[in-house]
Design a protein around this motif. Structure first.
Motif, short mmCIF file in Angstrom:
data_model
loop_
_atom_site.label_atom_id
_atom_site.label_comp_id
_atom_site.label_asym_id
_atom_site.label_seq_id
_atom_site.Cartn_x
_atom_site.Cartn_y
_atom_site.Cartn_z
N VAL A 23 1.37 -16.43 -9.91
CA VAL A 23 1.67 -15.05 -9.53
C VAL A 23 2.94 -14.56 -10.22
CG1 VAL A 23 2.38 -13.57 -7.62
CG2 VAL A 23 0.52 -15.18 -7.30
N ASP A 50 2.77 -14.24 -14.27
CA ASP A 50 1.85 -13.29 -14.88
C ASP A 50 2.04 -11.91 -14.24
OD1 ASP A 50 -0.15 -11.77 -15.88
OD2 ASP A 50 -1.80 -13.05 -15.20
N GLU A 110 0.82 -1.21 0.00
CA GLU A 110 0.00 0.00 0.00
C GLU A 110 0.85 1.25 0.00
OE1 GLU A 110 -2.76 0.08 3.23
OE2 GLU A 110 -3.63 -1.83 2.57
N ASP A 132 6.44 -6.96 -4.60
CA ASP A 132 5.84 -7.57 -3.43
C ASP A 132 6.76 -8.62 -2.83
OD1 ASP A 132 3.73 -9.80 -5.29
OD2 ASP A 132 5.79 -9.17 -5.49
N ARG A 153 -4.50 -11.07 -0.02
CA ARG A 153 -5.70 -11.03 0.82
C ARG A 153 -6.41 -12.38 0.82
NH1 ARG A 153 -5.92 -5.59 -0.91
NH2 ARG A 153 -7.02 -6.20 -2.81
N ASP A 154 -6.50 -12.99 -0.35
CA ASP A 154 -7.10 -14.33 -0.42
C ASP A 154 -6.36 -15.30 0.49
OD1 ASP A 154 -8.89 -13.39 -2.20
OD2 ASP A 154 -8.14 -14.50 -3.93
N SER A 181 0.62 -9.25 -14.77
CA SER A 181 -0.62 -8.49 -14.56
C SER A 181 -1.40 -9.03 -13.37
CB SER A 181 -1.49 -8.55 -15.81
OG SER A 181 -2.05 -9.83 -15.95
N PHE A 182 -0.85 -10.03 -12.71
CA PHE A 182 -1.54 -10.65 -11.59
C PHE A 182 -1.72 -9.64 -10.46
CE2 PHE A 182 -2.71 -13.72 -8.50
CZ PHE A 182 -3.09 -14.83 -9.20
N ASP A 183 -2.89 -9.66 -9.84
CA ASP A 183 -3.14 -8.74 -8.73
C ASP A 183 -2.56 -9.31 -7.45
OD1 ASP A 183 -4.05 -7.12 -6.74
OD2 ASP A 183 -6.12 -7.04 -7.45
N ARG A 184 -1.34 -8.88 -7.15
CA ARG A 184 -0.64 -9.41 -5.98
C ARG A 184 -1.38 -9.14 -4.68
NH1 ARG A 184 2.64 -10.31 -10.37
NH2 ARG A 184 4.86 -10.41 -9.89
N ALA A 185 -1.91 -7.94 -4.54
CA ALA A 185 -2.58 -7.58 -3.30
C ALA A 185 -3.79 -8.49 -3.07
CB ALA A 185 -3.00 -6.12 -3.33
N ALA A 186 -4.53 -8.75 -4.14
CA ALA A 186 -5.70 -9.61 -4.00
C ALA A 186 -5.27 -11.02 -3.61
CB ALA A 186 -6.48 -9.64 -5.31
#
Lengths: 245, 245
Positions: free
Chosen positions: B68, B71, A109, A115, B81-82, B73-78
DNA sequence: GCTTGACCCTCCCGTCGCGTGAGGCTGGAG
DNA sequence: CTCCAGCCTCACGCGACGGGAGGGTCAAGC
Protein backbone atom coordinates in the motif's frame (compact mmCIF):
# COMPACT_ATOMS: atom_id res chain seq x y z
CA UNK A 1 -9.57 -52.98 14.30
CA UNK A 2 -7.03 -50.21 14.54
CA UNK A 3 -6.79 -47.30 12.13
CA UNK A 4 -3.81 -46.03 10.20
CA UNK A 5 -3.13 -42.29 9.95
CA UNK A 6 -4.82 -42.00 6.57
CA UNK A 7 -7.99 -43.70 7.71
CA UNK A 8 -8.20 -41.68 10.88
CA UNK A 9 -7.54 -38.50 8.94
CA UNK A 10 -10.44 -39.18 6.63
CA UNK A 11 -12.75 -39.97 9.49
CA UNK A 12 -11.98 -36.88 11.48
CA UNK A 13 -11.20 -34.35 8.82
CA UNK A 14 -7.72 -33.56 10.08
CA UNK A 15 -4.58 -33.97 8.00
CA UNK A 16 -2.01 -36.68 8.44
CA UNK A 17 0.49 -34.02 9.38
CA UNK A 18 -1.74 -32.98 12.24
CA UNK A 19 -1.80 -36.53 13.56
CA UNK A 20 1.99 -36.66 13.34
CA UNK A 21 2.15 -33.36 15.14
CA UNK A 22 -0.13 -34.47 17.96
CA UNK A 23 1.89 -37.65 18.28
CA UNK A 24 5.18 -35.85 18.65
CA UNK A 25 3.60 -33.52 21.20
CA UNK A 26 2.31 -36.55 23.07
CA UNK A 27 -1.19 -35.14 22.77
CA UNK A 28 -2.65 -38.08 20.85
CA UNK A 29 -0.28 -41.00 20.53
CA UNK A 30 -1.30 -44.24 18.87
CA UNK A 31 -1.47 -47.16 21.22
CA UNK A 32 0.33 -49.43 18.80
CA UNK A 33 2.66 -49.58 15.88
CA UNK A 34 2.82 -52.16 13.11
CA UNK A 35 5.97 -54.15 12.47
CA UNK A 36 6.96 -51.60 9.85
CA UNK A 37 6.45 -48.69 12.20
CA UNK A 38 2.99 -47.63 10.99
CA UNK A 39 0.95 -45.79 13.62
CA UNK A 40 -2.10 -47.81 14.68
CA UNK A 41 -4.87 -45.97 16.52
CA UNK A 42 -7.44 -47.95 18.51
CA UNK A 43 -10.88 -46.80 19.64
CA UNK A 44 -9.54 -45.16 22.77
CA UNK A 45 -7.10 -43.12 20.69
CA UNK A 46 -9.93 -42.03 18.42
CA UNK A 47 -11.93 -40.85 21.42
CA UNK A 48 -8.93 -38.98 22.71
CA UNK A 49 -8.47 -37.30 19.34
CA UNK A 50 -12.10 -36.25 19.27
CA UNK A 51 -11.78 -34.68 22.68
CA UNK A 52 -8.71 -32.81 21.51
CA UNK A 53 -10.52 -31.56 18.44
CA UNK A 54 -13.47 -30.50 20.54
CA UNK A 55 -11.31 -28.16 22.57
CA UNK A 56 -9.30 -27.09 19.55
CA UNK A 57 -12.48 -25.95 17.83
CA UNK A 58 -13.17 -23.83 20.89
CA UNK A 59 -9.88 -22.04 20.32
CA UNK A 60 -7.88 -23.62 23.14
CA UNK A 61 -4.10 -23.80 22.66
CA UNK A 62 -2.79 -27.34 22.45
CA UNK A 63 -0.84 -27.25 25.69
CA UNK A 64 -3.96 -26.28 27.61
CA UNK A 65 -5.86 -29.06 25.94
CA UNK A 66 -3.23 -31.47 27.14
CA UNK A 67 -3.53 -30.08 30.66
CA UNK A 68 -7.31 -30.39 30.68
CA UNK A 69 -7.37 -33.90 29.32
CA UNK A 70 -4.51 -35.28 31.37
CA UNK A 71 -5.74 -34.02 34.71
CA UNK A 72 -9.13 -35.47 35.66
CA UNK A 73 -9.38 -33.02 38.57
CA UNK A 74 -9.15 -30.08 36.20
CA UNK A 75 -12.03 -27.64 36.49
CA UNK A 76 -13.47 -27.85 33.00
CA UNK A 77 -16.11 -25.21 33.56
CA UNK A 78 -13.52 -22.71 34.76
CA UNK A 79 -11.34 -23.47 31.78
CA UNK A 80 -14.27 -22.88 29.47
CA UNK A 81 -15.10 -19.60 31.16
CA UNK A 82 -11.48 -18.45 30.94
CA UNK A 83 -11.39 -19.32 27.28
CA UNK A 84 -14.64 -17.48 26.77
CA UNK A 85 -13.15 -14.38 28.32
CA UNK A 86 -10.07 -14.71 26.15
CA UNK A 87 -12.21 -15.01 23.04
CA UNK A 88 -14.34 -12.07 24.12
CA UNK A 89 -11.30 -9.83 24.38
CA UNK A 90 -10.07 -11.10 21.04
CA UNK A 91 -13.44 -10.20 19.58
CA UNK A 92 -13.28 -6.76 21.18
CA UNK A 93 -9.93 -6.14 19.55
CA UNK A 94 -11.27 -7.15 16.16
CA UNK A 95 -14.32 -4.95 16.69
CA UNK A 96 -12.04 -2.04 17.48
CA UNK A 97 -10.14 -2.57 14.25
CA UNK A 98 -13.35 -2.78 12.26
CA UNK A 99 -14.60 0.44 13.84
CA UNK A 100 -11.30 2.15 13.02
CA UNK A 101 -11.53 0.99 9.41
CA UNK A 102 -15.06 2.35 9.18
CA UNK A 103 -13.91 5.71 10.48
CA UNK A 104 -11.06 5.73 7.98
CA UNK A 105 -13.42 4.88 5.14
CA UNK A 106 -15.77 7.67 6.13
CA UNK A 107 -13.03 10.25 6.17
CA UNK A 108 -11.73 8.92 2.86
CA UNK A 109 -15.16 9.41 1.32
CA UNK A 110 -15.30 12.90 2.69
CA UNK A 111 -12.43 13.58 0.36
CA UNK A 112 -9.45 13.38 2.66
CA UNK A 113 -6.76 12.19 0.28
CA UNK A 114 -4.45 10.89 3.00
CA UNK A 115 -5.66 7.66 4.45
CA UNK A 116 -3.22 7.82 7.30
CA UNK A 117 -5.19 10.32 9.23
CA UNK A 118 -5.30 8.65 12.49
CA UNK A 119 -8.95 8.36 13.54
CA UNK A 120 -7.54 10.41 16.29
CA UNK A 121 -8.16 9.90 19.98
CA UNK A 122 -10.91 7.55 18.97
CA UNK A 123 -13.87 9.43 20.23
CA UNK A 124 -11.95 11.80 22.45
CA UNK A 125 -11.75 15.07 20.57
CA UNK A 126 -8.63 17.12 21.14
CA UNK A 127 -10.96 20.06 21.51
CA UNK A 128 -11.90 18.61 24.86
CA UNK A 129 -8.37 19.23 25.96
CA UNK A 130 -8.68 22.83 24.96
CA UNK A 131 -12.02 23.30 26.71
CA UNK A 132 -10.67 21.69 29.83
CA UNK A 133 -7.64 23.85 29.90
CA UNK A 134 -9.66 26.94 29.36
CA UNK A 135 -12.12 26.17 32.14
CA UNK A 136 -9.46 25.28 34.63
CA UNK A 137 -6.52 27.47 33.88
CA UNK A 138 -8.25 30.42 32.29
CA UNK A 139 -5.72 33.09 31.62
CA UNK A 140 -2.56 31.49 32.95
CA UNK A 141 0.56 31.90 30.87
CA UNK A 142 0.80 28.12 30.54
CA UNK A 143 -2.52 28.04 28.80
CA UNK A 144 -1.52 30.86 26.51
CA UNK A 145 1.62 29.07 25.46
CA UNK A 146 -0.19 25.81 24.97
CA UNK A 147 -2.91 27.41 22.89
CA UNK A 148 -0.38 29.25 20.76
CA UNK A 149 1.61 26.10 20.10
CA UNK A 150 -1.22 23.63 19.57
CA UNK A 151 -2.83 25.96 17.05
CA UNK A 152 -0.02 25.15 14.66
CA UNK A 153 -0.36 21.38 15.04
CA UNK A 154 -1.70 19.39 12.12
CA UNK A 155 -2.81 15.81 11.91
CA UNK A 156 0.73 14.51 11.97
CA UNK A 157 1.51 16.26 15.23
CA UNK A 158 -1.67 15.15 16.97
CA UNK A 159 -0.99 11.64 15.79
CA UNK A 160 2.49 11.79 17.25
CA UNK A 161 1.16 13.23 20.49
CA UNK A 162 -1.41 10.51 20.86
CA UNK A 163 1.07 7.75 20.16
CA UNK A 164 3.57 9.15 22.57
CA UNK A 165 1.10 9.61 25.38
CA UNK A 166 -0.41 6.19 24.76
CA UNK A 167 3.03 4.65 25.00
CA UNK A 168 3.66 6.38 28.33
CA UNK A 169 0.26 5.44 29.68
CA UNK A 170 0.68 1.84 28.65
CA UNK A 171 4.05 1.67 30.35
CA UNK A 172 2.55 3.08 33.54
CA UNK A 173 -0.44 0.76 33.29
CA UNK A 174 1.91 -2.20 33.08
CA UNK A 175 3.79 -1.02 36.15
CA UNK A 176 0.53 -0.51 38.00
CA UNK A 177 -0.64 -4.00 37.14
CA UNK A 178 2.71 -5.41 38.18
CA UNK A 179 2.12 -3.88 41.62
CA UNK A 180 4.78 -1.18 41.47
CA UNK A 181 4.39 1.49 44.16
CA UNK A 182 3.78 5.08 42.99
CA UNK A 183 7.28 6.01 44.19
CA UNK A 184 8.97 3.06 42.51
CA UNK A 185 11.98 4.32 40.50
CA UNK A 186 10.60 2.86 37.27
CA UNK A 187 7.33 4.67 37.87
CA UNK A 188 9.22 7.89 38.57
CA UNK A 189 11.05 7.55 35.29
CA UNK A 190 7.82 7.09 33.37
CA UNK A 191 6.24 10.03 35.21
CA UNK A 192 9.18 12.16 34.13
CA UNK A 193 8.61 10.98 30.58
CA UNK A 194 5.06 12.21 30.84
CA UNK A 195 6.04 15.59 32.26
CA UNK A 196 8.59 15.93 29.51
CA UNK A 197 5.92 15.02 26.97
CA UNK A 198 3.69 17.86 28.26
CA UNK A 199 6.60 20.26 28.20
CA UNK A 200 7.60 19.44 24.69
CA UNK A 201 4.12 19.54 23.18
CA UNK A 202 2.10 21.95 25.32
CA UNK A 203 3.79 24.15 27.89
CA UNK A 204 6.69 24.08 30.35
CA UNK A 205 5.35 21.73 32.99
CA UNK A 206 6.77 22.04 36.49
CA UNK A 207 6.34 19.27 39.06
CA UNK A 208 3.73 21.38 40.75
CA UNK A 209 1.71 21.86 37.59
CA UNK A 210 2.07 18.16 36.97
CA UNK A 211 0.54 17.37 40.34
CA UNK A 212 -2.38 19.61 39.44
CA UNK A 213 -2.81 17.68 36.22
CA UNK A 214 -2.91 14.45 38.22
CA UNK A 215 -5.69 15.86 40.39
CA UNK A 216 -7.62 16.82 37.27
CA UNK A 217 -7.39 13.24 36.03
CA UNK A 218 -9.30 11.90 39.03
CA UNK A 219 -11.66 14.83 39.54
CA UNK A 220 -12.94 15.21 36.01
CA UNK A 221 -14.96 12.20 34.91
CA UNK A 222 -14.19 12.85 31.25
CA UNK A 223 -10.46 12.55 31.85
CA UNK A 224 -10.95 9.67 34.26
CA UNK A 225 -13.03 7.68 31.82
CA UNK A 226 -10.64 8.28 28.96
CA UNK A 227 -7.59 7.27 30.96
CA UNK A 228 -9.21 4.30 32.64
CA UNK A 229 -10.03 2.92 29.22
CA UNK A 230 -6.36 2.03 28.96
CA UNK A 231 -6.49 0.25 32.30
CA UNK A 232 -9.05 0.44 35.10
CA UNK A 233 -7.76 2.51 37.99
CA UNK A 234 -5.02 4.09 35.96
CA UNK A 235 -6.24 7.67 36.50
CA UNK A 236 -6.05 7.33 40.26
CA UNK A 237 -2.68 5.65 40.00
CA UNK A 238 -1.37 8.47 37.81
CA UNK A 239 -2.56 11.02 40.34
CA UNK A 240 -0.66 9.27 43.12
CA UNK A 241 2.40 8.76 40.97
CA UNK A 242 2.50 12.40 39.89
CA UNK A 243 2.23 13.44 43.54
CA UNK A 244 5.02 11.07 44.60
CA UNK A 245 7.53 12.35 42.07
CA UNK B 1 17.64 16.31 14.51
CA UNK B 2 17.51 12.58 13.85
CA UNK B 3 16.31 10.01 16.37
CA UNK B 4 17.99 6.86 17.59
CA UNK B 5 16.02 3.64 17.96
CA UNK B 6 15.43 4.17 21.65
CA UNK B 7 14.10 7.68 21.21
CA UNK B 8 11.81 6.67 18.38
CA UNK B 9 10.62 3.66 20.34
CA UNK B 10 9.62 5.86 23.25
CA UNK B 11 7.83 8.29 21.00
CA UNK B 12 5.82 5.72 19.14
CA UNK B 13 5.32 3.03 21.73
CA UNK B 14 6.91 0.27 19.69
CA UNK B 15 9.88 -1.77 20.85
CA UNK B 16 13.40 -1.42 19.56
CA UNK B 17 13.15 -4.96 18.27
CA UNK B 18 10.20 -3.93 16.14
CA UNK B 19 12.22 -1.11 14.59
CA UNK B 20 15.01 -3.57 13.83
CA UNK B 21 12.45 -5.90 12.32
CA UNK B 22 10.93 -3.23 10.08
CA UNK B 23 14.41 -2.19 9.01
CA UNK B 24 15.40 -5.68 7.95
CA UNK B 25 12.12 -6.05 6.09
CA UNK B 26 12.80 -2.74 4.37
CA UNK B 27 9.47 -1.47 5.66
CA UNK B 28 10.89 1.45 7.63
CA UNK B 29 14.59 1.97 7.11
CA UNK B 30 16.45 4.83 8.72
CA UNK B 31 17.75 7.38 6.25
CA UNK B 32 21.10 7.57 7.96
CA UNK B 33 23.56 5.79 10.18
CA UNK B 34 26.04 7.30 12.60
CA UNK B 35 29.75 6.59 12.27
CA UNK B 36 29.35 3.82 14.79
CA UNK B 37 26.50 2.24 12.85
CA UNK B 38 23.63 3.60 14.96
CA UNK B 39 20.34 3.89 13.09
CA UNK B 40 19.30 7.53 12.66
CA UNK B 41 15.68 8.23 11.73
CA UNK B 42 14.74 11.62 10.31
CA UNK B 43 11.29 13.21 10.19
CA UNK B 44 10.37 11.48 6.96
CA UNK B 45 11.20 8.11 8.51
CA UNK B 46 9.04 8.94 11.50
CA UNK B 47 6.13 9.74 9.23
CA UNK B 48 6.64 6.51 7.37
CA UNK B 49 6.67 4.60 10.63
CA UNK B 50 3.45 6.23 11.71
CA UNK B 51 1.78 5.25 8.46
CA UNK B 52 2.93 1.69 8.96
CA UNK B 53 1.59 1.66 12.51
CA UNK B 54 -1.70 3.08 11.32
CA UNK B 55 -2.27 0.13 9.03
CA UNK B 56 -0.83 -2.33 11.50
CA UNK B 57 -3.40 -1.24 14.07
CA UNK B 58 -6.06 -2.01 11.50
CA UNK B 59 -4.80 -5.57 11.36
CA UNK B 60 -3.04 -5.42 7.99
CA UNK B 61 -0.17 -7.87 7.46
CA UNK B 62 3.18 -6.17 7.01
CA UNK B 63 3.68 -7.19 3.39
CA UNK B 64 0.37 -5.61 2.44
CA UNK B 65 1.31 -2.47 4.30
CA UNK B 66 4.48 -2.30 2.24
CA UNK B 67 2.45 -2.74 -0.94
CA UNK B 68 0.00 0.00 0.00
CA UNK B 69 2.66 2.48 1.02
CA UNK B 70 5.07 1.84 -1.81
CA UNK B 71 2.53 2.09 -4.59
CA UNK B 72 0.88 5.50 -4.80
CA UNK B 73 -1.64 4.18 -7.30
CA UNK B 74 -2.85 1.59 -4.82
CA UNK B 75 -6.59 1.73 -4.16
CA UNK B 76 -6.58 2.47 -0.44
CA UNK B 77 -10.35 2.34 -0.07
CA UNK B 78 -10.51 -1.10 -1.65
CA UNK B 79 -7.73 -2.32 0.60
CA UNK B 80 -9.60 -1.05 3.62
CA UNK B 81 -12.79 -2.75 2.51
CA UNK B 82 -10.98 -6.03 1.90
CA UNK B 83 -9.41 -5.84 5.30
CA UNK B 84 -12.79 -5.09 6.80
CA UNK B 85 -14.20 -8.23 5.22
CA UNK B 86 -11.28 -10.25 6.52
CA UNK B 87 -11.81 -8.91 10.02
CA UNK B 88 -15.53 -9.60 9.79
CA UNK B 89 -14.92 -13.24 9.01
CA UNK B 90 -12.38 -13.42 11.79
CA UNK B 91 -15.01 -12.00 14.08
CA UNK B 92 -17.56 -14.53 12.88
CA UNK B 93 -15.18 -17.37 13.67
CA UNK B 94 -14.62 -16.07 17.18
CA UNK B 95 -18.37 -15.65 17.61
CA UNK B 96 -18.86 -19.25 16.61
CA UNK B 97 -16.34 -20.42 19.19
CA UNK B 98 -17.96 -18.32 21.89
CA UNK B 99 -21.38 -19.71 21.02
CA UNK B 100 -19.99 -23.24 21.17
CA UNK B 101 -18.46 -22.57 24.57
CA UNK B 102 -21.77 -21.23 25.83
CA UNK B 103 -23.52 -24.35 24.65
CA UNK B 104 -20.91 -26.49 26.34
CA UNK B 105 -21.26 -24.54 29.58
CA UNK B 106 -25.02 -24.95 29.52
CA UNK B 107 -24.83 -28.69 29.07
CA UNK B 108 -22.17 -28.88 31.77
CA UNK B 109 -24.50 -27.09 34.16
CA UNK B 110 -27.28 -29.43 33.26
CA UNK B 111 -25.15 -32.08 34.85
CA UNK B 112 -23.55 -33.69 31.84
CA UNK B 113 -20.26 -34.90 33.31
CA UNK B 114 -18.50 -35.19 29.96
CA UNK B 115 -17.46 -31.89 28.56
CA UNK B 116 -16.64 -33.34 25.22
CA UNK B 117 -20.20 -33.58 24.09
CA UNK B 118 -19.97 -31.98 20.78
CA UNK B 119 -22.53 -29.19 20.58
CA UNK B 120 -23.60 -31.29 17.68
CA UNK B 121 -24.56 -30.13 14.23
CA UNK B 122 -24.63 -26.64 15.62
CA UNK B 123 -28.25 -25.86 15.17
CA UNK B 124 -29.03 -28.66 12.76
CA UNK B 125 -30.69 -31.35 14.81
CA UNK B 126 -30.05 -34.92 13.71
CA UNK B 127 -33.78 -35.40 14.17
CA UNK B 128 -34.18 -33.38 11.00
CA UNK B 129 -32.40 -36.14 9.17
CA UNK B 130 -34.86 -38.62 10.56
CA UNK B 131 -37.88 -36.55 9.64
CA UNK B 132 -36.58 -36.00 6.16
CA UNK B 133 -35.94 -39.63 5.61
CA UNK B 134 -39.35 -40.57 6.88
CA UNK B 135 -41.17 -38.09 4.67
CA UNK B 136 -39.28 -39.04 1.58
CA UNK B 137 -38.59 -42.70 1.84
CA UNK B 138 -41.41 -43.77 4.06
CA UNK B 139 -41.29 -47.53 4.41
CA UNK B 140 -38.35 -48.39 2.24
CA UNK B 141 -35.96 -50.99 3.59
CA UNK B 142 -33.15 -48.43 3.47
CA UNK B 143 -34.98 -46.25 5.93
CA UNK B 144 -35.68 -49.20 8.16
CA UNK B 145 -32.03 -50.14 8.28
CA UNK B 146 -30.96 -46.59 8.86
CA UNK B 147 -33.45 -46.09 11.69
CA UNK B 148 -32.42 -49.33 13.33
CA UNK B 149 -28.76 -48.45 13.18
CA UNK B 150 -28.91 -44.79 14.13
CA UNK B 151 -31.02 -45.64 17.17
CA UNK B 152 -27.95 -47.16 18.73
CA UNK B 153 -25.72 -44.18 18.10
CA UNK B 154 -24.61 -42.13 21.04
CA UNK B 155 -22.91 -38.78 21.19
CA UNK B 156 -19.57 -40.22 20.15
CA UNK B 157 -20.99 -41.72 16.98
CA UNK B 158 -22.85 -38.60 15.94
CA UNK B 159 -19.73 -36.63 16.58
CA UNK B 160 -17.76 -38.97 14.37
CA UNK B 161 -20.43 -38.80 11.67
CA UNK B 162 -20.47 -35.05 11.66
CA UNK B 163 -16.70 -34.78 11.50
CA UNK B 164 -16.49 -37.27 8.71
CA UNK B 165 -19.18 -35.67 6.61
CA UNK B 166 -17.75 -32.23 7.24
CA UNK B 167 -14.38 -33.41 6.04
CA UNK B 168 -15.87 -34.79 2.85
CA UNK B 169 -17.92 -31.66 2.24
CA UNK B 170 -14.94 -29.44 2.79
CA UNK B 171 -12.88 -31.46 0.35
CA UNK B 172 -15.62 -31.16 -2.25
CA UNK B 173 -16.06 -27.46 -1.55
CA UNK B 174 -12.35 -26.95 -2.15
CA UNK B 175 -12.57 -28.79 -5.45
CA UNK B 176 -15.61 -26.77 -6.44
CA UNK B 177 -13.84 -23.53 -5.65
CA UNK B 178 -10.79 -24.70 -7.57
CA UNK B 179 -13.05 -25.07 -10.60
CA UNK B 180 -12.99 -28.87 -10.84
CA UNK B 181 -15.71 -30.28 -13.09
CA UNK B 182 -18.32 -32.59 -11.48
CA UNK B 183 -16.80 -35.54 -13.34
CA UNK B 184 -13.23 -34.71 -12.39
CA UNK B 185 -11.54 -37.87 -11.03
CA UNK B 186 -10.75 -36.15 -7.72
CA UNK B 187 -14.38 -35.18 -7.37
CA UNK B 188 -15.42 -38.74 -8.20
CA UNK B 189 -13.17 -40.05 -5.48
CA UNK B 190 -14.65 -37.68 -2.92
CA UNK B 191 -18.16 -38.58 -4.04
CA UNK B 192 -17.33 -42.22 -3.49
CA UNK B 193 -16.09 -41.30 -0.02
CA UNK B 194 -19.46 -39.76 0.65
CA UNK B 195 -21.39 -42.74 -0.63
CA UNK B 196 -19.21 -44.99 1.50
CA UNK B 197 -19.88 -42.74 4.46
CA UNK B 198 -23.63 -43.17 4.01
CA UNK B 199 -23.25 -46.89 3.61
CA UNK B 200 -21.17 -47.30 6.71
CA UNK B 201 -23.30 -45.15 9.00
CA UNK B 202 -26.83 -45.32 7.62
CA UNK B 203 -27.77 -47.81 4.94
CA UNK B 204 -26.29 -49.53 1.87
CA UNK B 205 -26.22 -46.67 -0.57
CA UNK B 206 -26.26 -47.53 -4.27
CA UNK B 207 -25.26 -44.98 -6.90
CA UNK B 208 -28.91 -44.59 -7.74
CA UNK B 209 -29.90 -43.85 -4.17
CA UNK B 210 -26.99 -41.47 -4.02
CA UNK B 211 -28.29 -39.54 -7.00
CA UNK B 212 -31.65 -39.28 -5.25
CA UNK B 213 -29.88 -37.87 -2.22
CA UNK B 214 -28.22 -35.27 -4.42
CA UNK B 215 -31.60 -34.20 -5.77
CA UNK B 216 -32.88 -33.87 -2.20
CA UNK B 217 -29.98 -31.54 -1.41
CA UNK B 218 -31.12 -29.00 -3.99
CA UNK B 219 -34.86 -29.50 -3.65
CA UNK B 220 -35.18 -29.22 0.10
CA UNK B 221 -34.27 -25.76 1.35
CA UNK B 222 -33.31 -27.09 4.76
CA UNK B 223 -30.68 -29.34 3.29
CA UNK B 224 -29.62 -26.70 0.81
CA UNK B 225 -29.15 -24.07 3.47
CA UNK B 226 -27.22 -26.39 5.74
CA UNK B 227 -24.89 -27.54 3.01
CA UNK B 228 -24.40 -24.14 1.47
CA UNK B 229 -23.23 -22.90 4.86
CA UNK B 230 -20.01 -24.76 4.16
CA UNK B 231 -19.67 -23.04 0.79
CA UNK B 232 -22.24 -21.21 -1.30
CA UNK B 233 -23.44 -23.32 -4.20
CA UNK B 234 -22.11 -26.53 -2.73
CA UNK B 235 -25.50 -28.24 -2.63
CA UNK B 236 -26.01 -27.78 -6.37
CA UNK B 237 -22.47 -28.89 -7.05
CA UNK B 238 -22.99 -32.01 -4.97
CA UNK B 239 -26.12 -32.83 -6.89
CA UNK B 240 -24.27 -32.60 -10.18
CA UNK B 241 -21.29 -34.51 -8.86
CA UNK B 242 -23.46 -37.33 -7.49
CA UNK B 243 -25.20 -37.56 -10.85
CA UNK B 244 -21.91 -37.65 -12.75
CA UNK B 245 -20.44 -40.52 -10.75
C1' DG C 1 42.54 9.43 31.16
C1' DC C 2 39.68 5.85 32.94
C1' DT C 3 35.74 3.60 34.50
C1' DT C 4 30.86 3.13 34.69
C1' DG C 5 26.44 2.50 33.00
C1' DA C 6 23.21 3.29 29.50
C1' DC C 7 22.83 2.91 24.98
C1' DC C 8 23.63 0.74 20.41
C1' DC C 9 24.95 -3.15 17.08
C1' DT C 10 24.48 -8.00 14.82
C1' DC C 11 23.35 -12.68 14.94
C1' DC C 12 20.23 -16.29 16.15
C1' DC C 13 16.92 -19.31 18.54
C1' DG C 14 11.97 -19.55 20.20
C1' DT C 15 6.94 -18.87 19.71
C1' DC C 16 2.15 -21.66 17.61
C1' DG C 17 0.02 -25.06 14.72
C1' DC C 18 0.73 -27.05 11.54
C1' DG C 19 1.95 -27.02 5.58
C1' DT C 20 4.85 -28.90 2.46
C1' DG C 21 8.13 -31.05 0.61
C1' DA C 22 12.52 -34.64 0.32
C1' DG C 23 14.13 -39.05 0.48
C1' DG C 24 13.14 -43.56 1.49
C1' DC C 25 10.47 -48.01 3.27
C1' DT C 26 5.97 -51.07 3.07
C1' DG C 27 1.77 -53.51 1.55
C1' DG C 28 -1.46 -55.33 -1.44
C1' DA C 29 -2.95 -55.88 -6.34
C1' DG C 30 -2.00 -57.27 -10.95
C1' DC D 1 8.16 -58.79 -10.01
C1' DT D 2 6.57 -54.51 -10.57
C1' DC D 3 3.44 -50.76 -9.42
C1' DC D 4 1.46 -47.41 -6.90
C1' DA D 5 -0.67 -45.87 -2.90
C1' DG D 6 0.43 -45.27 1.64
C1' DC D 7 3.48 -45.01 5.44
C1' DC D 8 7.85 -43.32 7.80
C1' DT D 9 11.33 -39.61 9.59
C1' DC D 10 13.62 -35.36 9.16
C1' DA D 11 13.56 -30.54 8.54
C1' DC D 12 12.55 -25.90 6.78
C1' DG D 13 8.87 -22.25 6.42
C1' DC D 14 5.34 -18.89 7.94
C1' DG D 15 4.11 -13.94 10.76
C1' DA D 16 5.54 -10.63 13.74
C1' DC D 17 8.22 -10.07 16.59
C1' DG D 18 10.50 -11.48 21.99
C1' DG D 19 14.52 -12.07 24.18
C1' DG D 20 19.17 -13.07 25.01
C1' DA D 21 24.30 -13.56 23.88
C1' DG D 22 28.37 -11.30 22.86
C1' DG D 23 30.41 -7.13 21.93
C1' DG D 24 31.17 -2.03 20.44
C1' DT D 25 29.93 3.23 21.69
C1' DC D 26 28.93 7.46 24.14
C1' DA D 27 28.54 10.93 27.75
C1' DA D 28 29.43 11.74 32.54
C1' DG D 29 31.79 11.69 36.68
C1' DC D 30 36.19 10.69 39.09
Amino acid sequence: MPYTVGELAKQTGVTIRTLHHYDELGLVSPTGRSAAGYRLYDDGDVLRLQQVLFYRDLGFPLDEIAAVLDDPSFDRAAALRDQRAELASRRARVDGMIAAIDRALVSLERGAPLDDLPSLFDGFDPAVYADEALARWGQTPEFAESARRTKTYGKAEWEAIKRESDAIYRALAALMQAGAAPDDPRVRAAVEDHRDHITRWFYPCSRELHRGLGALYVNDPRFTANIDRIAPGLARYLCEAFAAA
